[in-house]
Design a protein around this motif. Structure first.
Motif, PDB file in Angstrom:
ATOM      1  N   SER A  25       0.818  -1.338  -0.033  1.00 34.66           N
ATOM      2  CA  SER A  25       0.094   0.079  -0.004  1.00 34.66           C
ATOM      3  C   SER A  25       1.058   1.305  -0.079  1.00 34.66           C
ATOM      4  CB  SER A  25      -0.853  -0.030   1.359  1.00 34.66           C
ATOM      5  OG  SER A  25       0.046   0.091   2.468  1.00 34.66           O
ATOM      6  N   GLY A  26       0.287   2.336  -0.479  1.00 28.65           N
ATOM      7  CA  GLY A  26       1.213   3.436  -0.563  1.00 28.65           C
ATOM      8  C   GLY A  26       1.586   3.826  -2.083  1.00 28.65           C
ATOM      9  N   ARG A  27       1.916   5.147  -2.311  1.00 31.99           N
ATOM     10  CA  ARG A  27       2.023   5.612  -3.475  1.00 31.99           C
ATOM     11  C   ARG A  27       3.288   4.793  -4.208  1.00 31.99           C
ATOM     12  NH1 ARG A  27       0.286  11.801  -3.179  1.00 31.99           N
ATOM     13  NH2 ARG A  27      -1.891  11.421  -2.841  1.00 31.99           N
ATOM     14  N   SER A  28       3.464   5.233  -5.706  1.00 32.13           N
ATOM     15  CA  SER A  28       4.509   4.850  -6.415  1.00 32.13           C
ATOM     16  C   SER A  28       5.208   3.578  -6.151  1.00 32.13           C
ATOM     17  CB  SER A  28       5.524   5.984  -6.072  1.00 32.13           C
ATOM     18  OG  SER A  28       5.101   7.081  -6.196  1.00 32.13           O
ATOM     19  N   ASN A  74       2.218  -4.520 -11.372  1.00 32.02           N
ATOM     20  CA  ASN A  74       2.316  -3.181 -10.585  1.00 32.02           C
ATOM     21  C   ASN A  74       0.823  -2.751 -10.460  1.00 32.02           C
ATOM     22  OD1 ASN A  74       5.081  -3.088  -9.993  1.00 32.02           O
ATOM     23  ND2 ASN A  74       5.572  -1.929 -11.713  1.00 32.02           N
ATOM     24  N   ASN A  77      -0.215  -3.677  -7.202  1.00 35.16           N
ATOM     25  CA  ASN A  77       0.828  -3.605  -6.052  1.00 35.16           C
ATOM     26  C   ASN A  77       1.177  -4.827  -5.697  1.00 35.16           C
ATOM     27  OD1 ASN A  77       0.463  -0.739  -6.808  1.00 35.16           O
ATOM     28  ND2 ASN A  77       0.024  -0.270  -4.659  1.00 35.16           N
TER      29      ASN A  77
END
Length: 122
Positions: A25-28, A74, A77
């Protein structure tokens, strides 16, 4: 910051297969290289495999080369570790970790998830 959750461990007979997953979890997410590590009881943590952010580069420990395959999706994720021809000595807690830069080895990992137990019976 990246939060990682490993899952998919279990009990399998020698010679069998298992796939473990690492979901972030989280961006990028795609900017992070992901590595798999394992720790058997009474032993130090060992590097298993790593994959670059976009999946173009991979690296394996000699002990798993030809038997394990690391991959990533991706869009989900998620990084996978497909483990084939499992041996009792593969028994360990498997952890995933994230690094800002791909490295062919065990250094540079900033974020770690909890592990998932893999047990291979003889």
């Amino acid at each position: 910051q990246v939060r990682l959750v490993a899952s998919g461990g279990g009990l399998v007979q020698a010679g069998g297969s298992l796939r473990v997953s690492c979901t972030a979890s989280g961006r990028s997410f795609s900017t992070y290289a992901i590595g798999w590590f394992r720790q058997a009881p009474g032993k130090e943590r060992d590097f298993v495999a790593s994959i670059s952010g976009r999946g173009g580069s991979t690296y394996y420990a000699d002990s798993v080369k030809g038997r394990f395959t690391i991959s990533r999706d991706n869009a989900k994720n998620t990084v996978y570790l497909q483990m084939n021809s499992l041996k009792p000595e593969d028994t360990a807690i498997y952890h995933c970790a994230a690094a800002p830069k791909f490295a062919a080895g065990s250094s540079g990992y900033d974020y770690w998830g909890q592990g998932t137990q893999v047990t291979v019976s003889s």
